[in-house]
Write a protein that holds these residues in place. Structure first.
Motif, PDB file in Angstrom:
ATOM      1  N   THR A 137     -17.002  -7.237 -40.944  1.00 29.51           N
ATOM      2  CA  THR A 137     -16.696  -8.669 -40.952  1.00 29.51           C
ATOM      3  C   THR A 137     -15.352  -8.934 -41.608  1.00 29.51           C
ATOM      4  O   THR A 137     -14.536  -9.700 -41.095  1.00 29.51           O
ATOM      5  CB  THR A 137     -17.814  -9.447 -41.682  1.00 29.51           C
ATOM      6  N   THR A 138     -15.107  -8.272 -42.738  1.00 28.32           N
ATOM      7  CA  THR A 138     -13.835  -8.457 -43.456  1.00 28.32           C
ATOM      8  C   THR A 138     -12.662  -7.974 -42.615  1.00 28.32           C
ATOM      9  O   THR A 138     -11.660  -8.672 -42.483  1.00 28.32           O
ATOM     10  CB  THR A 138     -13.870  -7.725 -44.805  1.00 28.32           C
ATOM     11  N   LEU A 139     -12.793  -6.780 -42.042  1.00 29.87           N
ATOM     12  CA  LEU A 139     -11.715  -6.254 -41.206  1.00 29.87           C
ATOM     13  C   LEU A 139     -11.487  -7.137 -39.981  1.00 29.87           C
ATOM     14  O   LEU A 139     -10.341  -7.394 -39.600  1.00 29.87           O
ATOM     15  CB  LEU A 139     -12.019  -4.827 -40.764  1.00 29.87           C
ATOM     16  N   SER A 159     -21.854  -4.108 -42.482  1.00 30.25           N
ATOM     17  CA  SER A 159     -21.664  -5.467 -41.984  1.00 30.25           C
ATOM     18  C   SER A 159     -20.515  -6.162 -42.717  1.00 30.25           C
ATOM     19  O   SER A 159     -19.670  -6.806 -42.089  1.00 30.25           O
ATOM     20  CB  SER A 159     -22.957  -6.264 -42.148  1.00 30.25           C
ATOM     21  N   ALA A 160     -20.466  -6.033 -44.027  1.00 35.45           N
ATOM     22  CA  ALA A 160     -19.406  -6.672 -44.814  1.00 35.45           C
ATOM     23  C   ALA A 160     -18.038  -6.087 -44.475  1.00 35.45           C
ATOM     24  O   ALA A 160     -17.056  -6.825 -44.323  1.00 35.45           O
ATOM     25  CB  ALA A 160     -19.693  -6.515 -46.303  1.00 35.45           C
ATOM     26  N   ALA A 161     -17.962  -4.763 -44.335  1.00 34.36           N
ATOM     27  CA  ALA A 161     -16.682  -4.119 -44.030  1.00 34.36           C
ATOM     28  C   ALA A 161     -16.167  -4.544 -42.663  1.00 34.36           C
ATOM     29  O   ALA A 161     -14.994  -4.888 -42.506  1.00 34.36           O
ATOM     30  CB  ALA A 161     -16.833  -2.598 -44.100  1.00 34.36           C
ATOM     31  N   ALA A 210     -12.016 -10.338 -39.724  1.00 35.95           N
ATOM     32  CA  ALA A 210     -11.334 -11.567 -40.152  1.00 35.95           C
ATOM     33  C   ALA A 210      -9.859 -11.298 -40.437  1.00 35.95           C
ATOM     34  O   ALA A 210      -8.984 -12.111 -40.072  1.00 35.95           O
ATOM     35  CB  ALA A 210     -12.012 -12.143 -41.389  1.00 35.95           C
ATOM     36  N   GLU A 211      -9.552 -10.181 -41.074  1.00 35.07           N
ATOM     37  CA  GLU A 211      -8.154  -9.833 -41.364  1.00 35.07           C
ATOM     38  C   GLU A 211      -7.361  -9.603 -40.080  1.00 35.07           C
ATOM     39  O   GLU A 211      -6.209 -10.014 -39.966  1.00 35.07           O
ATOM     40  CB  GLU A 211      -8.085  -8.592 -42.260  1.00 35.07           C
ATOM     41  N   HIS A 238      -4.704  -2.341 -40.503  1.00 25.78           N
ATOM     42  CA  HIS A 238      -6.091  -2.803 -40.373  1.00 25.78           C
ATOM     43  C   HIS A 238      -6.792  -2.123 -39.193  1.00 25.78           C
ATOM     44  O   HIS A 238      -7.960  -1.730 -39.298  1.00 25.78           O
ATOM     45  CB  HIS A 238      -6.155  -4.320 -40.207  1.00 25.78           C
TER      46      HIS A 238
END
Length: 143
Positions: free
Chosen positions: A105-107, A101-103, A109-110, A78
């Motif tokens: 945010t997802t990374l 923003s989505a990428a 959170a992971e 990650h």
């Protein structure tokens, strides 16, 4: 009778290097606290002592160490993805703001989940090592 290499003394010249605490935190912790080069060596040691309570905890230690090491590997992947993504952005790559923003945010959170999982597994491994040490010491005093 041929000695079992898993429980036979090893000379320092052939002792493997300590596992990397970042890439293999489970194996590193087991070697640091119990002196076992590999977690599975604990199973052989448990069998050799004759204490039936040591084998299940040694198996749990081996499993927890493997899960901790796998979580460290996932975290590293990650972080590499995040670094590559940031490098592309820094080099001037054009992406839509929504995707960026989505990428991120997802990374993020992971990465948070991996760090939390590592903390929980590390605590579990410390508790299992304490139990193993206690049982091993009890076996040694009975001999």
């Amino acid at each position: 009778m041929t000695p079992n290499p898993a429980i036979a003394p090893v000379d320092s010249a052939s002792t493997p290097a300590a596992p990397d605490p970042v890439r293999s935190p489970g194996r590193h912790l087991i070697q640091q606290r119990l002196g076992a080069a590999r977690p599975r060596d604990l199973l052989a040691r448990a069998t050799h002592t004759g204490n039936p309570a040591l084998a299940p905890i040694a198996a749990q230690l081996t499993d927890t160490a493997a899960r901790l090491d796998a979580t460290a590997d996932t975290l590293a992947r990650h972080l590499t993805t995040l670094r590559n993504y940031a490098d592309r952005l820094a080099a001037g790559a054009r992406v839509t703001p929504c995707f960026a923003s989505a990428a991120m945010t997802t990374l993020g959170a992971e990465i948070d989940l991996c760090l939390h999982r590592q903390d929980l597994l590390r605590e579990q491994l410390h508790a299992q090592i304490d139990t193993y040490t206690h049982l091993d010491n009890a076996t040694a005093t009975r001999r």
